[in-house]
Design an enzyme around this catalytic site. Structure first.
Site, PDB file in Angstrom:
ATOM      1  N   SER A  23       0.845  -1.199   0.000  1.00  0.00           N
ATOM      2  CA  SER A  23       0.000   0.000   0.000  1.00  0.00           C
ATOM      3  C   SER A  23       0.885   1.255   0.000  1.00  0.00           C
ATOM      4  CB  SER A  23      -0.947  -0.035   1.201  1.00  0.00           C
ATOM      5  OG  SER A  23      -1.941   0.945   1.073  1.00  0.00           O
ATOM      6  N   ASP A  40     -17.063 -17.151 -10.056  1.00  0.00           N
ATOM      7  CA  ASP A  40     -16.165 -18.133  -9.434  1.00  0.00           C
ATOM      8  C   ASP A  40     -15.659 -19.181 -10.430  1.00  0.00           C
ATOM      9  OD1 ASP A  40     -14.990 -20.086  -7.905  1.00  0.00           O
ATOM     10  OD2 ASP A  40     -16.767 -20.560  -6.700  1.00  0.00           O
ATOM     11  N   ASP A  66     -12.723 -19.389 -13.826  1.00  0.00           N
ATOM     12  CA  ASP A  66     -11.297 -19.737 -13.788  1.00  0.00           C
ATOM     13  C   ASP A  66     -11.068 -21.243 -13.817  1.00  0.00           C
ATOM     14  OD1 ASP A  66     -11.963 -20.602 -11.211  1.00  0.00           O
ATOM     15  OD2 ASP A  66     -11.334 -18.722 -10.298  1.00  0.00           O
ATOM     16  N   ASP A  84     -14.244 -22.606  -6.164  1.00  0.00           N
ATOM     17  CA  ASP A  84     -13.699 -22.575  -4.807  1.00  0.00           C
ATOM     18  C   ASP A  84     -14.066 -21.276  -4.083  1.00  0.00           C
ATOM     19  OD1 ASP A  84     -12.247 -20.890  -6.415  1.00  0.00           O
ATOM     20  OD2 ASP A  84     -10.273 -21.603  -5.803  1.00  0.00           O
ATOM     21  N   VAL A 101     -13.436 -18.408  -5.176  1.00  0.00           N
ATOM     22  CA  VAL A 101     -12.418 -17.396  -5.471  1.00  0.00           C
ATOM     23  C   VAL A 101     -12.526 -17.003  -6.947  1.00  0.00           C
ATOM     24  CG1 VAL A 101      -9.945 -16.883  -5.504  1.00  0.00           C
ATOM     25  CG2 VAL A 101     -10.883 -18.411  -3.750  1.00  0.00           C
ATOM     26  N   ASP A 103      -8.594  -6.357  -4.588  1.00  0.00           N
ATOM     27  CA  ASP A 103      -8.247  -5.194  -3.772  1.00  0.00           C
ATOM     28  C   ASP A 103      -9.394  -4.192  -3.828  1.00  0.00           C
ATOM     29  OD1 ASP A 103      -7.087  -2.690  -2.842  1.00  0.00           O
ATOM     30  OD2 ASP A 103      -5.112  -3.573  -3.191  1.00  0.00           O
ATOM     31  N   HIS A 141      -7.140  -5.747  -0.055  1.00  0.00           N
ATOM     32  CA  HIS A 141      -6.045  -4.793  -0.014  1.00  0.00           C
ATOM     33  C   HIS A 141      -4.951  -5.229   0.960  1.00  0.00           C
ATOM     34  CE1 HIS A 141      -3.851  -1.225  -0.666  1.00  0.00           C
ATOM     35  NE2 HIS A 141      -4.016  -0.768   0.548  1.00  0.00           N
TER      36      HIS A 141
HETATM   37 CA   LIG Z   1     -12.759 -19.964  -8.721  1.00  0.00          CA
END
Ligand SMILES: [Ca+2]
Ligand SMILES: *[C@@H]1O[C@H](CO)[C@@H](O)[C@H](O)[C@H]1NC(C)=O
Ligand SMILES: *[C@@H]1O[C@H](CO)[C@@H](O)[C@H](O)[C@H]1NC(C)=O
Ligand SMILES: *[C@@H]1O[C@H](CO)[C@@H](O)[C@H](O)[C@H]1NC(C)=O
Ligand SMILES: *[C@@H]1O[C@H](CO)[C@@H](O)[C@H](O)[C@H]1NC(C)=O
Ligand SMILES: *[C@@H]1O[C@H](CO)[C@@H](O)[C@H](O)[C@H]1NC(C)=O
Ligand SMILES: *[C@@H]1O[C@H](CO)[C@@H](O)[C@H](O)[C@H]1NC(C)=O
Ligand SMILES: *[C@@H]1O[C@H](CO)[C@@H](O)[C@H](O)[C@H]1NC(C)=O
Ligand SMILES: *[C@@H]1O[C@H](CO)[C@@H](O)[C@H](O)[C@H]1NC(C)=O
Ligand SMILES: *[C@@H]1O[C@H](CO)[C@@H](O)[C@H](O)[C@H]1NC(C)=O
Ligand SMILES: *[C@@H]1O[C@H](CO)[C@@H](O)[C@H](O)[C@H]1NC(C)=O
Ligand SMILES: *[C@@H]1O[C@H](CO)[C@@H](O)[C@H](O)[C@H]1NC(C)=O
Ligand SMILES: *[C@@H]1O[C@H](CO)[C@@H](O)[C@H](O)[C@H]1NC(C)=O
Length: 595
Positions: free
Chosen positions: A214, A281, A284, A288, A290, A460, A506
């Site tokens: 940062s 999600d 990708d 998961d 993410v 972020d 962040h």
């Molecule tokens: Ca994912």
């Protein structure tokens, strides 16, 4: 605490200026000294660089303190692995020649047996120039580690406490120190101190590293850009570079709420974020929780798909968590469904700031990131939601641009997208030489053999990861303008690698995407690169929360992007032009190039 350990050096020998190491050598005590033996006031005083070692710094009458600290344990930290360690806690002061100012430094020095000939400078966060909790990172890797107070009046005093001096009067000294000078002085003094403290000779190389995130990341770039010879490497997380743009950008969601005349219950925006994460999600290749490919999310996600979805948030009570102890206000229970206005607001915000002519002035965080800058406040009296002006953004305008000793901007009356653009331009121009920190020719650093590991949370919510991408691309085009994309990328990645961290917020983990990894050992990876030529083709990282806590994951280096296959069991780093293009912005609201 007063140091209670007596020096090994007799007063007579001290007068002869024989060092503790010399003494032990002559006494044929060729063994590693203990922490107790080196962490004495006398030895620390002897290690303070002599007056005149760097023009302009006055170490005459430096006030020093020293005390050993044993058995410190750290765990669950983002910037270093769990560890137990000991160190010598040293503070020293210096002033600037011709001035009666006072700068305070704090060094954490590992015990001689754990010292590995390394120095690490650490930086700050927000408007602070140092954060004590980053110091263990260096000690764990056998480095003497330092922080500075910038001369602002103590380690807990931030830049914004001393800037401006008074209404209407800038504090140029503090600005200069905050911009880059304090770090330059600290590393110069700190490295000289460390060599004497451990008895290094001129033949002993002392590796010098920087680590910060940062504002700390911006400070790292300020050093790499200006003092190339001083560093072997830097870990630079989510740097607050392009300062003039970056700070004003925090105000954009509130101006969007005002302009679109829709001030939502914050729960509605939280719901939109959750729906975005849920929808993106899998893009990708791994379900998961993410969003590792926010670029694909940007290409595929339609905010209108959230309209009509119901949301619920429980009531919360006020908490004292903000700066200067301003309480975070209470909220009522919120029930409702996502509105077309809410979806339009979210879509406008993630699209980034454009002026009234539709020209782009800046970019925003990635889809799936929290909308904390758009947080609204409930007014229990009027029973209405109201705009909550960003503290970071507002304070930058009052202190940095208006030169007023005010902690916040009290109103957005008449503030438009064009005002924000003009404020960005004003900050950029006024502070170009101190805070903007976008000098994109790093040839001297590269020439001196320096290495950079930069990372940026892809979710972020305070500094756009596209900002780190932009600077990386600026360095590429500045330094390798005559090479093809592929060749210039490869040349740049030989010494400066950028890793976007899937799901991370962040400079930290993200409660909305708990299964995401974080590059906790990035300083170790940098050391391996510099000292053992182990190139971080991918960056070692660790899942720090959730069900898979402790699991290992690798991060792809820009411009490669992660793509999972075989139902999320293995990952490739791939290049995808369409995704790449989503990260590149034409800031056509300005006539000058923005690096
Ligand atoms: Ca994912
Ligand atoms: C170190 O600290 C731990 C817990 O904080 C304690 O259990 C242990 O006894 C300490 N060890 C020493 C050598 O002081
Ligand atoms: C380090 O030294 C400073 C200055 O004497 C002191 O205020 C601080 O408490 C010390 N920290 C530890 C952990 O001993
Ligand atoms: C350095 O500091 C000492 C002690 O505070 C002072 O007497 C001296 O004048 C200073 N030197 C300069 C060049 O400012
Ligand atoms: C600085 O200016 C602000 C805004 O005009 C005012 O509220 C404040 O009282 C002034 N502070 C001082 C110390 O004069
Ligand atoms: C969003 O998801 C988080 C957990 O991931 C949950 O705690 C929160 O309540 C959700 N918010 C809304 C508005 O549904
Ligand atoms: C979303 O809906 C609004 C009307 O509520 C419409 O104006 C807009 O074009 C839609 N956006 C997309 C991407 O379809
Ligand atoms: C709000 O929503 C929650 C969860 O859907 C539900 O339990 C609660 O009864 C609702 N409250 C009101 C006032 O509608
Ligand atoms: C804004 O700053 C002023 C002066 O420091 C303070 O009185 C006021 O409570 C602050 N308001 C908010 C919303 O933080
Ligand atoms: C906002 O603009 C209106 C109309 O030009 C003006 O009357 C008012 O004073 C302005 N308010 C502020 C705070 O500048
Ligand atoms: C490209 O530029 C670099 C650095 O300026 C220079 O060393 C190199 O010779 C140039 N290559 C070509 C093909 O012009
Ligand atoms: C890489 O991370 C794993 C945990 O994910 C850790 O055990 C390992 O020590 C790290 N490797 C290096 C070289 O730091
Ligand atoms: C894919 O992985 C998920 C989560 O690990 C699992 O629930 C699912 O059964 C797997 N699907 C196949 C076809 O193996």
């Amino acid at each position: 605490m007063a140091p209670t350990h007596t020096s090994l050096i007799s007063p007579a020998l001290e007068m002869l200026n024989i060092s503790i190491f010399g003494l032990l050598a002559t006494a044929s005590m060729a063994r590693a000294l203990t922490l107790d033996e080196v962490c004495t006031l006398a030895h620390v005083k002897d290690s303070v660089p002599i007056q005149g070692f760097l023009p302009g710094l006055n170490t005459t009458d430096s006030i020093v303190t020293a005390n050993p600290v044993y058995n410190v344990s750290v765990s669950d930290e983002p910037y270093y692995p769990d560890a137990t360690f000991e160190y010598c806690n040293v503070t020293m002061t210096y002033s600037h020649s011709g001035k009666s100012d006072n700068v305070l430094l704090n060094f954490w020095l590992p015990s001689p047996e754990n010292f590995k000939n390394r120095w690490v400078s650490t930086g700050g966060f927000g408007f602070a120039i140092n954060v004590e909790s980053t110091l263990p990172g260096g000690v764990i890797y056998g480095a003497a580690t330092g922080r500075t107070d910038g001369g602002f009046g103590g380690f807990d005093t931030s830049f914004d406490d001393v800037f401006p001096l008074v209404n209407g009067t800038s504090n140029q000294d503090a600005l200069f120190m905050f911009g880059y000078q304090a770090h330059h002085e600290m590393s110069s003094l700190g490295k000289a101190f460390t060599k004497t403290f451990y008895g290094l000779t001129d033949e002993n190389k002392l590796y010098a590293y920087y680590q910060g995130c940062s504002e700390g990341g911006r400070e790292g770039f300020s050093q790499v850009q200006r003092f190339p010879e001083e560093w072997d490497g830097a870990v630079i997380g989510a740097p607050a570079i392009r300062y003039g743009h970056q700070q004003v950008n925090h105000l954009f969601p509130q101006v969007a709420q005002q302009t679109l005349n829709y001030i939502p219950p914050y729960c509605e925006l939280e719901k939109i974020v959750n729906l975005t994460i849920a929808a993106c999600d899998h893009l990708d290749g791994k379900k998961d929780g993410v969003v590792s490919r926010t670029d694909l999310c940007k290409l595929r996600f339609d905010f209108n798909s959230t309209i009509g979805q119901s949301y619920h948030c429980s009531a919360t009570s006020a908490v004292n968590q903000r700066k200067r102890q301003m309480p975070s206000p209470a909220t009522p229970a919120q029930n409702g469904t996502v509105t077309a206005e809410g979806a339009a607001l979210a879509s406008t915000i993630y699209n980034g700031l454009h002026d009234s002519d539709g020209r782009r002035a800046y970019f925003w965080y990635q889809l799936g990131s929290e909308m904390s800058d758009a947080e609204t406040q409930y007014d229990f009296t009027s029973a209405k939601w109201k705009i909550d002006i960003s503290e970071l953004g507002g304070e930058w305008v009052t202190r940095g641009l208006q030169l007023l000793e005010l902690d916040n901007l009290s109103s957005l009356e008449n503030i438009t997208y064009d005002t924000l653009r003009d404020w960005m331009l004003e900050g950029w121009q006024r502070y170009d030489d101190v805070l903007q920190t976008t000098w994109s020719d790093l040839s001297p650093f590269e020439g001196a053999g320096g290495k950079i590991i930069s990372y940026h949370g892809e979710s972020d919510n305070s500094i756009p990861p596209a900002s780190s991408v932009r600077f990386h691309e600026s360095v590429r085009s500045t330094m390798y303008s005559n090479l093809s994309f592929q060749k210039s990328t490869s040349a740049l990645n030989d010494w400066y690698r950028l890793f976007l961290v899937p799901g991370a917020s962040h400079c930290n983990t993200n409660s909305l995407q708990p299964n995401a990894p974080f590059p906790q050992t990035s300083l170790g990876s940098l050391i391996d690169w510099v000292e053992h030529q182990e190139v971080p083709i991918t960056l070692n990282s660790t899942i720090l929360s959730g069900d898979n806590k402790g699991a290992h994951q690798e991060l792809c280096a820009w411009p490669l992007r992660p793509l999972w296959k075989d139902n999320g069991t293995s990952m490739d780093c791939v290049f995808d032009q369409e995704s790449f293009d989503t990260w590149i912005y034409d800031l056509d609201a300005y006539a000058l190039p923005v690096y």
